[in-house]
Design an enzyme around this catalytic site. Sequence first.
Site, PDB file in Angstrom:
ATOM      1  N   SER A 199       3.960   2.368   8.393  1.00 58.49           N
ATOM      2  CA  SER A 199       3.762   1.324   7.402  1.00 58.49           C
ATOM      3  C   SER A 199       5.044   1.104   6.626  1.00 58.49           C
ATOM      4  CB  SER A 199       2.642   1.696   6.444  1.00 58.49           C
ATOM      5  OG  SER A 199       1.424   1.318   7.012  1.00 58.49           O
TER       6      SER A 199
ATOM      7  N   ASP B 199       1.213  -7.624   2.329  1.00 60.32           N
ATOM      8  CA  ASP B 199       1.369  -6.188   2.068  1.00 60.32           C
ATOM      9  C   ASP B 199       2.839  -5.774   1.883  1.00 60.32           C
ATOM     10  OD1 ASP B 199       0.885  -3.494   1.805  1.00 60.32           O
ATOM     11  OD2 ASP B 199      -0.440  -3.363   3.551  1.00 60.32           O
TER      12      ASP B 199
ATOM     13  N   HIS C 192       0.831  -1.220   0.000  1.00 59.77           N
ATOM     14  CA  HIS C 192       0.000   0.000   0.000  1.00 59.77           C
ATOM     15  C   HIS C 192       0.858   1.261   0.000  1.00 59.77           C
ATOM     16  CE1 HIS C 192       0.042   0.068   4.569  1.00 59.77           C
ATOM     17  NE2 HIS C 192      -0.045   1.365   4.368  1.00 59.77           N
TER      18      HIS C 192
HETATM   19  N1  ARG Z   1      -4.849   0.694   7.605  1.00 59.72           N
HETATM   20  C1  ARG Z   1      -3.553   0.703   7.009  1.00 59.72           C
HETATM   21  C2  ARG Z   1      -2.963   2.133   7.045  1.00 59.72           C
HETATM   22  O1  ARG Z   1      -3.526   3.004   7.655  1.00 59.72           O
HETATM   23  C3  ARG Z   1      -3.560   0.137   5.633  1.00 59.72           C
HETATM   24  C4  ARG Z   1      -4.277   0.961   4.623  1.00 59.72           C
HETATM   25  C5  ARG Z   1      -4.236   0.433   3.207  1.00 59.72           C
HETATM   26  N2  ARG Z   1      -5.243  -0.573   2.949  1.00 59.72           N
HETATM   27  C6  ARG Z   1      -6.560  -0.343   2.626  1.00 59.72           C
HETATM   28  N3  ARG Z   1      -7.359  -1.355   2.504  1.00 59.72           N
HETATM   29  N4  ARG Z   1      -7.053   0.863   2.414  1.00 59.72           N
HETATM   30  O2  ARG Z   1      -2.331   2.637   6.177  1.00 59.72           O
HETATM   31  N1  ASP Z   2      -1.399   1.619   7.900  1.00 60.39           N
HETATM   32  C1  ASP Z   2      -0.677   2.694   8.535  1.00 60.39           C
HETATM   33  C2  ASP Z   2       0.338   3.333   7.586  1.00 60.39           C
HETATM   34  O1  ASP Z   2       0.139   3.391   6.396  1.00 60.39           O
HETATM   35  C3  ASP Z   2      -0.031   2.222   9.790  1.00 60.39           C
HETATM   36  C4  ASP Z   2      -0.911   2.421  10.979  1.00 60.39           C
HETATM   37  O2  ASP Z   2      -1.672   3.402  11.004  1.00 60.39           O
HETATM   38  O3  ASP Z   2      -0.820   1.615  11.893  1.00 60.39           O
HETATM   39  O4  ASP Z   2       1.320   3.920   8.004  1.00 60.39           O
END
Ligand code: ARG
Ligand code: ASP
Length: 677
Positions: free
Chosen positions: A612, A220, A83
């Site tokens: 991330s 990921d 991502h």
């Molecule tokens: N929650 C994670 C972060 O805040 C992964 C986000 C990417 N994935 C998604 N399904 N939108 O970045």
């Molecule tokens: N998914 C988040 C990021 O892209 C990480 C988090 O918020 O825990 O940095």
Amino acid sequence: MKKTFAILASLLISFSALADEGMWLPSLISQRIADMQAKGFKLGAEDIYSINQASLKDAVVLFGGGCTGELVSAEGLLFTNHHCGYSSIQKLSSVEHDYLRDGFWAMTRDQELPAEGLNVRFLERMEDVTSQVLDGYSLNMTESERSELVTRNSEAVKKAAVAEGKGLRASVEALYYGNQYFLFVYRQYDDVRLVGAPPSSIGKFGGDTDNWMWPRHTGDFSIFRIYAGKDNMPASYSEENVPYTPKKYFKVSLGGVKEGDFTFIYGFPGSTREYIMSEGVRYISEISDPAKIDLRTKRLDILKRYMDSSQKIRIQYSSKYASISNAWKKWQGEAKGIDKMNTVAEKQAFEKRFIQWAKGGRYEGLVERIGGLYERLVPYDFAREYYNETVRAVELINFASNWPDGNVDAFYKDYHMAADKECFVALMNAFKDNVPEQFQPEYFKNGLASYGSVEAWADEIYGKSVFADEKAVASLSKDASLDSDPAREFAKEFAKWYSETIVPVITVINSELDLAYRDYMRGQMEFQKDKTFYPDANLTLRVAYGHIAGYSPSDGVYYHPSSTVKGIMEKDNPDIFDYNIPQRLRDIYAEGGHEDQPVCFIATNHTSGGNSGSPVINENGDLIGLNFDRVWEGTMSDIVFDPEFCRNICLDVRYLVFVVREIGGAGHILDEVEFTN
Ligand code: ARG
Ligand code: ASP
């Protein structure tokens, strides 16, 4: 002044009983190293951060300005999340080469794809520059005089720092609300190339359905390589460039993880607010989060209906949908977690004790003053957030407002007007109903009176604006006068209202709040002498250590800390987009022997957005995983950390190896990696 900093410094060294909460500054890690070693870490402080020798910090980068990445070979190979590479992979994709859908594996170095606009930054050094930044400060200065001084002195400090060499960038960041200032000097590399990425059905497996949740089975990761000039220094893209030779890179451990193992995350958490007053938390969990959730629910419902109705719209909106939904989902977990932890009441009780303690001293009246500032700020901040989540969230209005900036082809390629118009109607009706009338722009109230309804106004904008007509926009001269265009006018009038009546008030209150929080932060440190404080995250490099651990999300349930391919097969469903996996994975699984193939694990590290892609490191300093998310029950950790529920979610690096070799058939990419057991 001096005395305060001495107190601050001594407070930083005292230890606490605080489980694994905390994001520590690498240059001060000697203050934590005994605790880290007691918990299993085998290396020393100089191995983590040193300006005299290569250290682990030299193997960590700020990736693309918002994620973290790590070096894993002597030839500039880098791992980060899928991502985090997503937009680069998307930009390199076309209908003939859909690398998002199908994945990408460079079979030779020549095939590595330059990712235009992508850069990485290495931290060269960090340094406490508080005395330089506050040079010339006197107590009778106003907050705005102080901040002018800080800006001026910081500029000088930065200028001196980047004069030293190629590709250097510097920033001066306030820590503890400006009780301390640190200089960060980075070296930025701009030639970064895509080496490998799994298909989204692996890299984004579980999609928005599983996002922010455990158990998780997302592969990921994506793989890049940093290129440099022949002198190993930053150089813009050129065929002549060569793979960058890092000062340090991680060895990759295939030894596996088990509950209780030491874990260490090295990365760039973006923003946390752990020390704010109860009123600030109350605003977040009771007002701001619910309002934003509600507005995004409206948008997501509309977009989903359109996306379900057409494959074309689904593709146009998949990335936008994912980013709207990411924060939407997080805010729900956050508000719930804050509520469950009773944070507002807990902070209120703390503030009572603080007020008692502060009587007769320099902190007397401070908490009350902050409370008063929130009371003034809240209606304005609410209007600000509402503006951002409504007017600024309407694609056509936004595009019209930015014109002639913005790429016409790119915008219309992913634009579906009927969906956007419905969003406009839903969002502006919400604005009309939920923003108190005295905070609404006169322009909006007058417009509503003359059009009769938001719907009628939408008909005018989407019927008559030049921006509703792609062909007309394409032939529009850059200096055409658009003052009477209804979309442009709408954008401009709201922007004018925002900058003239909302921003100035917020700026004044915020500068008073900054000052008050600077005192309150120091006050909390003096009041809680036994507590160890760490600075709020601000996208600077931090160390978070903890251990692999499951958790109990609710009565009678225990979540184990690791997931396996078996779980992917349990979720596999060709009819559900988020759970459809590549046929190749089904075939490999059917051959047998892969049931226990590890996929993800969770740990107790304190992380935030920006972490991330961060390397997850074991007791020997070897790479065991890539951080990518947090669990649902712990999403409030930017505000309050609960050791019982806060877990970060990581890709097990052994799944990366499995996918590269078995799914990608690209094992050669990992030939240059050093594996340990
Ligand atoms: N929650 C994670 C972060 O805040 C992964 C986000 C990417 N994935 C998604 N399904 N939108 O970045
Ligand atoms: N998914 C988040 C990021 O892209 C990480 C988090 O918020 O825990 O940095």
